[in-house]
Motif scaffolding. Structure first.
Motif, short mmCIF file in Angstrom:
data_model
loop_
_atom_site.label_atom_id
_atom_site.label_comp_id
_atom_site.label_asym_id
_atom_site.label_seq_id
_atom_site.Cartn_x
_atom_site.Cartn_y
_atom_site.Cartn_z
N LEU A 217 5.69 9.61 -2.46
CA LEU A 217 4.71 8.78 -1.74
C LEU A 217 5.32 8.18 -0.49
O LEU A 217 6.55 8.15 -0.31
CB LEU A 217 4.17 7.69 -2.66
CG LEU A 217 5.17 6.82 -3.44
CD1 LEU A 217 5.71 5.68 -2.59
CD2 LEU A 217 4.52 6.25 -4.70
N LYS A 218 4.43 7.71 0.37
CA LYS A 218 4.85 6.97 1.56
C LYS A 218 4.36 5.53 1.42
O LYS A 218 3.19 5.31 1.09
CB LYS A 218 4.28 7.59 2.83
CG LYS A 218 4.68 6.81 4.10
CD LYS A 218 3.99 7.36 5.33
CE LYS A 218 4.39 6.54 6.57
NZ LYS A 218 3.68 7.00 7.78
N ILE A 219 5.24 4.59 1.67
CA ILE A 219 4.86 3.17 1.64
C ILE A 219 4.15 2.85 2.95
O ILE A 219 4.70 3.04 4.03
CB ILE A 219 6.09 2.26 1.46
CG1 ILE A 219 6.95 2.72 0.29
CG2 ILE A 219 5.65 0.81 1.27
CD1 ILE A 219 6.24 2.70 -1.04
N THR A 220 2.90 2.41 2.87
CA THR A 220 2.10 2.13 4.06
C THR A 220 1.87 0.63 4.27
O THR A 220 1.12 0.25 5.16
CB THR A 220 0.73 2.84 3.96
OG1 THR A 220 0.08 2.41 2.76
CG2 THR A 220 0.91 4.35 3.92
N GLY A 221 2.53 -0.17 3.45
CA GLY A 221 2.40 -1.62 3.61
C GLY A 221 3.26 -2.35 2.60
O GLY A 221 3.44 -1.90 1.46
N GLY A 222 3.87 -3.46 3.03
CA GLY A 222 4.62 -4.29 2.11
C GLY A 222 5.92 -3.67 1.66
O GLY A 222 6.60 -2.97 2.42
N PHE B 137 -3.64 -1.38 -1.37
CA PHE B 137 -4.88 -1.47 -0.58
C PHE B 137 -5.39 -0.10 -0.14
O PHE B 137 -6.49 0.02 0.38
CB PHE B 137 -4.67 -2.36 0.64
CG PHE B 137 -3.65 -1.83 1.62
CD1 PHE B 137 -3.95 -0.79 2.48
CD2 PHE B 137 -2.38 -2.41 1.69
CE1 PHE B 137 -3.02 -0.32 3.39
CE2 PHE B 137 -1.44 -1.94 2.60
CZ PHE B 137 -1.77 -0.89 3.45
N GLU B 138 -4.58 0.96 -0.33
CA GLU B 138 -5.00 2.29 0.11
C GLU B 138 -6.15 2.80 -0.77
O GLU B 138 -6.14 2.62 -1.99
CB GLU B 138 -3.84 3.29 0.03
CG GLU B 138 -2.78 3.10 1.10
CD GLU B 138 -3.22 3.61 2.46
OE1 GLU B 138 -4.36 4.11 2.57
OE2 GLU B 138 -2.43 3.51 3.41
N LYS B 139 -7.12 3.43 -0.14
CA LYS B 139 -8.24 3.98 -0.88
C LYS B 139 -7.79 5.20 -1.67
O LYS B 139 -6.76 5.81 -1.39
CB LYS B 139 -9.38 4.37 0.07
CG LYS B 139 -10.01 3.18 0.77
CD LYS B 139 -11.15 3.64 1.67
CE LYS B 139 -11.79 2.46 2.38
NZ LYS B 139 -12.89 2.89 3.28
N GLY C 56 0.85 -1.19 0.00
CA GLY C 56 0.00 0.00 0.00
C GLY C 56 0.88 1.24 0.00
O GLY C 56 2.01 1.21 0.50
N ALA C 57 0.40 2.30 -0.58
CA ALA C 57 1.15 3.56 -0.61
C ALA C 57 0.19 4.72 -0.77
O ALA C 57 -0.90 4.58 -1.33
CB ALA C 57 2.18 3.56 -1.75
N ARG C 58 0.61 5.86 -0.27
CA ARG C 58 -0.20 7.08 -0.37
C ARG C 58 0.64 8.16 -1.08
O ARG C 58 1.72 8.53 -0.62
CB ARG C 58 -0.60 7.56 1.02
CG ARG C 58 -1.24 8.93 1.08
CD ARG C 58 -2.58 8.99 0.38
NE ARG C 58 -3.54 8.03 0.93
CZ ARG C 58 -4.71 7.78 0.40
NH1 ARG C 58 -5.07 8.39 -0.72
NH2 ARG C 58 -5.53 6.91 0.95
N VAL C 59 0.15 8.66 -2.22
CA VAL C 59 0.84 9.71 -2.98
C VAL C 59 0.47 11.06 -2.39
O VAL C 59 -0.71 11.37 -2.22
CB VAL C 59 0.44 9.65 -4.47
CG1 VAL C 59 1.17 10.74 -5.25
CG2 VAL C 59 0.75 8.28 -5.05
N TYR C 60 1.46 11.89 -2.06
CA TYR C 60 1.15 13.20 -1.47
C TYR C 60 1.68 14.38 -2.28
O TYR C 60 1.35 15.53 -1.99
CB TYR C 60 1.68 13.27 -0.03
CG TYR C 60 3.18 13.36 0.11
CD1 TYR C 60 3.82 14.59 0.24
CD2 TYR C 60 3.97 12.22 0.13
CE1 TYR C 60 5.19 14.69 0.37
CE2 TYR C 60 5.34 12.29 0.27
CZ TYR C 60 5.96 13.52 0.39
OH TYR C 60 7.33 13.61 0.52
N GLN D 37 -3.72 10.19 -4.44
CA GLN D 37 -4.17 8.86 -4.86
C GLN D 37 -3.62 7.79 -3.95
O GLN D 37 -2.51 7.88 -3.43
CB GLN D 37 -3.73 8.62 -6.31
CG GLN D 37 -4.36 7.41 -6.97
CD GLN D 37 -4.05 7.36 -8.46
OE1 GLN D 37 -3.75 8.38 -9.07
NE2 GLN D 37 -4.10 6.17 -9.03
N GLY D 38 -4.39 6.74 -3.73
CA GLY D 38 -3.95 5.59 -2.97
C GLY D 38 -3.54 4.46 -3.90
O GLY D 38 -4.17 4.23 -4.93
#
Length: 856
Positions: free
Chosen positions: A250-255, A308-310, A232-236, A304-305
């Motif tokens: 982005l920040k990696i939020t999983g895996g 698994f990020e929304k 999962g990742a979140r683009v900022y 954008q996610g």
């Protein structure tokens, strides 16, 4: 080793970048200690940032301290770049909020605090500039508790009271405290992570005072998050390097993410960069909890996610001004539009829009500094000099009642019908979309297609063509044709259903509001209150001393955005106005704005309100109000809206001083408000007939008391006696003048006072409500009624006299009233004496009459 992503945030000039520089220097990440005023700070490497001495773009630095790896993201502090700051909040583990020790909590500091709460980010507070602050720690802590949270604690003073208060957060802590009379460090770490407590530290970043202690404490009380194994990742953020390569931050939020990986099937990871300042290192892979920049992504956007990020998180802050971009004569408009779209990828809140009808490019911005920065960026990136015209307020629209909108699209060999339930949502909730449609009626793939079309564009309202907001839109029914339904048919039906619903219900225009803090000299209070009321704002007295008053409240952006210069003028430079955006509220001049914008929803061919039906093999247009007669699916909701008049007029905001109007109504009948017109036919009048206006005198009670010698002496012993004596004197005066006389007394300092108006013999006595001075009451009354009555204001306040004179009223001083009242008393007394028979002694006559009666 602990591993966190840390954001550092502050109101402009709080010393945020200087604190960042100190932390990097003490950690050994940089060898030279730079300064903002010297233009050599490590993270302010952009030329515009160095020239202006402010942070404009969020940037990161990586350092290690006390077995902790910290990725620090420095964010802009100026309000014009708030949206850049907000985007970084989506990827933070912890935040440091820097407060200026000279000023305490400022307006933008409160905005940041609300955002940190919205994104649920554990927060440490560092109070800077303590070397030059005139406030002590206790004052500043109380300021933080008052404006932020009662759970802000000085972590240099962990005493018994502190442990007792923290222990009350939950039963486990309380049980432990009762047994041991203290709490363990790991318990405090957990409470900080849950945002149950907020540590506060003090120091001076410029003098390096308290910074090392703060770093020791900070690294002691933070904890690494646990992340799932799935990717999962979140683009900022989106940016471009010096070679023009598109970088996706982005920040990696999983895996785990590796080079050459494919994301969303067609987005390839060409390179993974770890930035620190304006330099970077490349890695083959990156694990959860870390921030990086990806080279290779082409279409992935900020917010954008991935995995698994929304998808996109709706921002809290948004621009409130719209500007037209003025291009040079030889500029290719379409090429420039493409260039600007690149900038919009880096800052989505710029919201570049091309108006095909006027062939103009519009952009949404937050302030003058952002305009100057953007002009320089366009010059540097594309070598084009652009300009901006005067900005206009960005309005929004919402609805007041639920409605089921219907859209039908059925030209030859096409078919679709969509029913959407539109419901009003909470303030500042934006748009929410949902599905509540049976699959046997409309297959799930078509339902998701409708949802996609609802989310893919900015939908416009029908009052002014402004974006809609604060509503929930639910698909409740739909119909497709096995043979004739094409991909674009549901786009047409969806758009038309939404617009048809807006036409069928009551809409209201919304305008942006500023929350403000106004600090002024005490003698300017009346002027400030009067101005705020003219702006249709609201306020409360936040703090008051003998020589200074602080007002806080909110007012429309359109009214208050240029008020700073006026504050400086009437306070002779002693006043200060600070404001921040505070969402949208109903527009108080809705009809006027609608008329100015002159939007015709039926003429907007890009956003049709009607539908297309088919008859005898040919499609034909049906207007929005006729659609229910032709639709193929019956209404799904119990209360189907009926057509309403679209030029909806918001209810008039009633005058808060209704008792004043009652006074005039009793005396002269109903009062006709300004702006109202009568539609009754008027009889022809051959010759104009002049009717003099009735007279009204408004008297500032306490001003008169302190100006009249008799009352000034009386007030020293008994204020009530002086007040009632004045009331009796004014009764006599009204008898001479035969006018309406309203005596106004200040009661604005009385808590929870609602104000009163009462009849005293032949005059009216008004006691003002809380936070309303006699001056303000008189000014407002003069403004409202000067066109209907000849108003005279009695006061010795020079500023007050000037204001009411500008409203068309006459004014006399308290001393002049005293002289006139005395003269009238003397004249009436002499007139009375002249009318009496000479030599007649009424006292002796009464005695003789009494004796005569006794003898009968």
């Amino acid at each position: 080793m602990k591993n966190i992503v840390l954001g550092i945030l502050a109101h402009v000039d709080a010393g945020k970048t200087t604190l960042t520089e100190s932390m990097l220097y003490l950690s050994g990440a940089i060898r030279k200690y730079g300064r903002v005023d010297h233009g050599d700070a490590f993270l302010d490497y952009n030329n515009q940032e160095r020239d202006r001495g402010i942070t404009i773009f969020s940037k990161q630095a990586v350092f290690e301290y006390n077995d902790c790896k910290i990725t620090l993201i420095d964010t802009p502090g100026h309000v014009d770049f708030s949206t850049e700051m907000e985007r970084t909040l989506q990827v933070l583990d912890y935040a440091i909020l820097v407060i200026n020790g000279l000023d305490g909590v400022q307006a933008h500091s409160e905005t940041i605090w609300h955002l940190l709460k919205h994104y649920q980010i554990p927060t440490f507070v560092f109070v800077n500039k303590m070397d030059i602050s005139l406030k002590d720690k206790h004052e500043l802590i109380e300021d933080l508790k008052k404006n932020f949270s009662e759970q802000c604690y000085d972590f240099d003073n962990l005493d018994t009271d502190f442990f007792e208060n923290v222990a009350l957060n939950n039963e486990n802590l309380l049980d432990y405290y009762l047994k041991h009379q203290t709490l363990e460090d790991n318990m405090l770490v957990d409470e900080i992570a849950k945002r149950n407590i907020f540590p506060v530290y003090f120091g001076s970043a410029l003098k390096m005072s308290g910074i090392e202690h703060f770093l020791d404490q900070f690294t002691k009380y933070i904890a690494t998050k646990e992340y799932p194994e799935d990717f999962g990742a979140r683009v900022y953020k989106i940016s471009h390097d010096d070679q023009g390569n598109r970088l996706t931050h982005l920040k990696i939020t999983g895996g785990l993410l590796k080079v050459k990986s494919l994301i969303n099937k067609d987005e390839k990871v060409d390179q993974i960069r770890i930035y620190s300042g304006n330099k970077f290192t490349t890695v083959d892979k990156i694990e959860a909890g870390n921030v990086c920049a990806i080279k290779g992504f082409k279409n992935i956007q900020a917010g954008q996610g991935l995995g698994f990020e929304k998808d996109e998180i709706s921002p809290v802050l948004s621009s409130y001004m719209d500007y037209r971009i003025i291009l040079p004569d030889n500029c290719d408009q379409h090429k420039m539009l493409a260039n600007l779209q690149l900038l919009a990828q880096e800052d989505p809140q710029l919201h570049i829009v091309y108006d095909s009808s006027s062939q103009e490019i519009h952009i949404q911005l937050m302030g003058a500094i952002q305009i100057e920065v953007l002009k320089n960026i366009i010059k540097e990136r594309f070598n084009i000099d652009v300009d901006f015209d005067f900005g206009r307020i960005l309005y929004k629209e919402t609805i007041l009642e639920p409605v089921e909108g219907v859209g039908h699209y059925e030209p030859l060999r096409h078919y679709s019908e969509v029913h959407l339930l539109l419901e009003p949502g909470p303030k500042d909730s934006g748009l929410q979309f949902a599905l509540n449609c049976k699959e046997e009626q409309l297959p799930i793939n078509y339902q998701h297609l409708v949802l996609t079309h609802l989310q893919e564009k900015e939908h416009l309202g029908v009052l002014t063509g402004s974006p809609i907001t604060d509503m929930k839109i639910t698909l409740v029914a739909g119909k497709a044709h096995q043979k004739h339904t094409e991909g674009g048919d549901f786009r047409e039906a969806t758009y038309r259903a939404l617009r048809q619903g807006l036409k069928m219900t009551k809409s209201v225009l919304l305008e942006p509001y500023f929350a403000f803090s106004l600090e002024i000299p005490a003698e300017s209070l009346s002027k400030a209150i009067y101005d705020i009321e003219l702006m249709n704002g609201e306020f409360k007295i936040k703090d008051q001393t003998a020589d200074k008053v602080i007002l806080s409240g909110k007012a429309p952006v359109s009214k208050i955005q240029n008020y700073q210069n006026e504050v400086i003028s009437y306070t002779k430079g002693k006043g200060r106005l600070i404001y921040r955006l505070d969402g949208y509220q109903p527009c108080q001049e809705q009809d006027k704005i609608i008329e100015q914008i002159n939007y015709d929803s039926e003429a907007d061919l890009n956003n049709p309100t009607g539908s297309v039906f088919c008859s005898h093999g040919a499609g034909f247009n049906v207007s929005w109000d006729e659609v229910p007669k032709y639709m193929h699916i019956p209404y799904q909701t119990k209360k189907a809206a009926k057509p309403v008049v679209t030029n909806y007029r918001e209810e008039r905001y009633q005058d808060e001083d209704e008792e004043l109007e009652a006074i005039f109504t009793k005396t002269y009948g109903p009062l006709k408000h300004r702006g109202e017109s009568s539609h009754k036919a008027k009889p022809l009048i051959k010759e104009p007939v002049y009717k003099p206006k009735p007279e009204c005198i408004l008297v500032d009670g306490y001003n008169v008391i302190h100006a009249w010698p008799e009352l000034k002496e009386l007030v020293k012993d008994n204020l009530d006696a002086a007040r009632f004596r004045l009331m009796d004197l004014m009764c006599n005066y009204q008898g001479y003048k035969k006018c309406i006389l309203i005596l106004v007394f200040d009661a604005y300092k009385v808590k929870n006072n609602l104000g009163t108006s009462e009849k005293y013999h032949n005059i009216y006595v008004v006691y003002t409500k809380e936070a309303q001075t006699a001056d303000m009451y008189i000014e407002r009354t003069t403004h409202e009624l000067a066109s209907k009555y000849n108003i005279t204001v009695v006061t010795s306040d020079a500023l007050e006299q000037l204001i009411v004179l500008g409203q068309g009223a006459k004014r006399i001083s308290s001393r002049e009233l005293y002289l006139e009242a005395t003269r009238l008393d003397q004249e009436k007394l002499e007139e009375y004496r002249r009318k009496q028979p000479k030599g007649h002694d009424y006292l002796l006559a009464d005695i003789k009459k009494y004796n005569s009666n006794q003898g009968e």
